[in-house]
Design a protein around this motif. Structure first.
Motif, PDB file in Angstrom:
ATOM      1  N   ASP A 152      41.017  39.146  47.163  1.00 38.57           N
ATOM      2  CA  ASP A 152      40.096  38.818  48.190  1.00 38.57           C
ATOM      3  C   ASP A 152      40.687  37.703  48.813  1.00 38.57           C
ATOM      4  N   VAL A 153      41.705  36.803  48.292  1.00 43.31           N
ATOM      5  CA  VAL A 153      42.412  35.644  48.806  1.00 43.31           C
ATOM      6  C   VAL A 153      43.795  35.798  48.128  1.00 43.31           C
ATOM      7  N   HIS A 183      48.590  39.573  54.881  1.00 37.85           N
ATOM      8  CA  HIS A 183      47.352  40.584  55.180  1.00 37.85           C
ATOM      9  C   HIS A 183      47.793  41.841  55.244  1.00 37.85           C
ATOM     10  N   ARG A 188      42.765  40.783  51.611  1.00 38.35           N
ATOM     11  CA  ARG A 188      41.478  40.579  52.296  1.00 38.35           C
ATOM     12  C   ARG A 188      41.794  39.254  53.344  1.00 38.35           C
ATOM     13  N   TRP A 189      42.096  38.133  52.719  1.00 35.96           N
ATOM     14  CA  TRP A 189      42.307  36.865  53.351  1.00 35.96           C
ATOM     15  C   TRP A 189      43.712  36.600  52.586  1.00 35.96           C
ATOM     16  N   ASP A 209      42.144  36.778  58.257  1.00 35.44           N
ATOM     17  CA  ASP A 209      41.697  37.885  57.608  1.00 35.44           C
ATOM     18  C   ASP A 209      41.938  39.255  58.518  1.00 35.44           C
TER      19      ASP A 209
END
Length: 283
Positions: A152-153, A183, A188-189, A209
Motif C-alpha cells: 500500500d506504500v 509506482h 499503490r503509493w 499515487d
C-alpha cells in the motif's frame, strides 16, 4: 507539521490497536524489529512479530545473519493474524527469495496489502547503514515482483531506489522519475525518501499515487546517530495506517515522529547510535 504525539491511546486494561512487523532482529537494538516494536509501544499500539532473520550486529556493522526457515516465517503470520487481528503490517529485512515468496503467499491468504483489508507498508531493506547486505543478491527480483505489488506504500531510501529502479536520485526531477518507476512496479503509493540527499539542507520526501505528487520537507537534522531511521519512519507510518489515517496523513505523522527521534538521537558503542523514540518518555 502534525504533532507526532497525537495517535489515540486506550485506557489501561483495554485492548489497544494491534500491528505486526515482519522483519529481522538487530542484536544492537537500534534497527529491525527492535526499532519497530519500540516505536509501536511508544505510540500506544500492541506489536506482533514475525521474525525473518537473526542478525549479529552492533554499532559498527553486521557480522552474521541466520535466516529463519520460510515456512516458520509464514507460520508466525498465520498464527497471529486470525487470532489477535492486526490493523496494519510492516515488512523490513526479508533476507532471501524463499522467505519473500512465503511472506507474499501469506499476505495473499490473510488479505494483507494489495488494497485489501489490512494495509501493508513495505520497507525494502537491502543493506545496513554500514553497507552490509541484508538481502540476498538473487532475491532482489523476487522483492520487486512479489512484495512491491502488494505494498500500500513502499518506502525505499535512495540507495534502495537505485537498486530497484536503476535511477540515481540527485534532485527533484529524478526523485519524481523514481516515484513514477516505483509506482509502475505496482505499489499503490510510492515514497521516495530524501534523507540521503545530502546536497539538500532539507530532508525532502516525495509521495506518489500514480496521479498526485505530494512533497513533504522538514529541516535536516545533522547527527551521526541515525541508525534505524528508516525502520522507525516505516513503523510510524504503519501505526498511523492502523488507526485509519490516509497514506499522506500517515507520512506527515511519521515524518514528525522520526524528526523528533533524530533530534534526540544518542551515541552508543563505538559507531552509529540510534534514532531515539524515547524522547516522548521525558515529556
Amino acid at each position: 507539521m502534525t504533532d507526532p504525539r497525537l495517535l489515540p491511546t486506550v485506557a489501561p486494561g483495554r485492548t489497544p490497536v494491534r500491528v505486526m512487523t515482519v522483519a529481522g532482529s538487530d542484536s544492537g537494538g537500534g534497527a529491525g524489529i527492535q526499532a519497530d516494536m519500540r516505536t509501536f509501544a511508544l505510540l500506544g499500539l500492541h506489536a506482533c512479530v514475525a521474525v525473518t532473520a537473526v542478525t549479529v550486529q552492533n554499532t559498527l556493522g553486521v557480522t552474521g545473519v541466520q535466516e529463519i526457515e520460510p515456512e516458520v516465517v509464514a507460520a508466525q503470520m498465520h498464527s497471529v493474524v486470525p487470532d489477535i487481528g492486526v490493523g496494519a503490517v510492516k515488512t523490513g529485512m526479508l533476507a532471501s527469495a524463499p522467505i519473500i515468496e512465503a511472506i507474499a503467499d501469506a499476505c495473499d491468504e490473510l488479505s494483507i496489502g494489495g488494497g485489501r483489508t489490512i494495509p501493508l507498508v513495505v520497507d525494502p531493506v537491502c543493506a545496513s547503514m554500514h553497507g552490509n547486505p541484508l538481502l540476498a543478491v538473487d532475491a532482489l527480483g523476487t522483492l520487486i515482483h512479489r512484495m512491491i505489488p502488494l505494498a500500500d506504500v513502499v518506502t525505499p531510501n535512495l540507495d534502495e531506489v537505485r537498486l530497484i529502479t536503476g535511477i540515481d536520485v540527485v534532485d527533484a526531477a529524478t526523485q519524481r522519475d523514481a516515484a513514477r518507476a516505483l509506482h509502475d512496479l505496482g505499489a499503490r503509493w510510492a515514497l521516495v525518501k530524501g534523507g540521503h540527499l545530502r546536497t539538500s539542507e532539507l530532508s525532502p520526501d516525495l509521495l506518489f499515487d500514480g496521479t498526485e505528487f505530494i512533497a513533504l520537507e522538514t529541516r535536516r537534522i545533522h547527527t551521526p546517530h541515525d541508525h534505524g531511521a528508516g525502520d522507525t519512519l516505516a513503523a510510524a507510518i504503519c501505526a498511523a495506517l492502523a488507526h485509519g489515517r490516509t497514506v499522506p496523513d500517515a507520512l506527515e505523522f511519521a515524518k514528525g515522529w522520526v524528526t523528533r527521534g533524530l533530534e534526540s538521537a544518542y551515541p552508543l558503542g563505538a559507531g552509529h547510535g540510534p534514532v531515539n523514540p524515547l524522547w516522548r518518555v521525558g515529556e
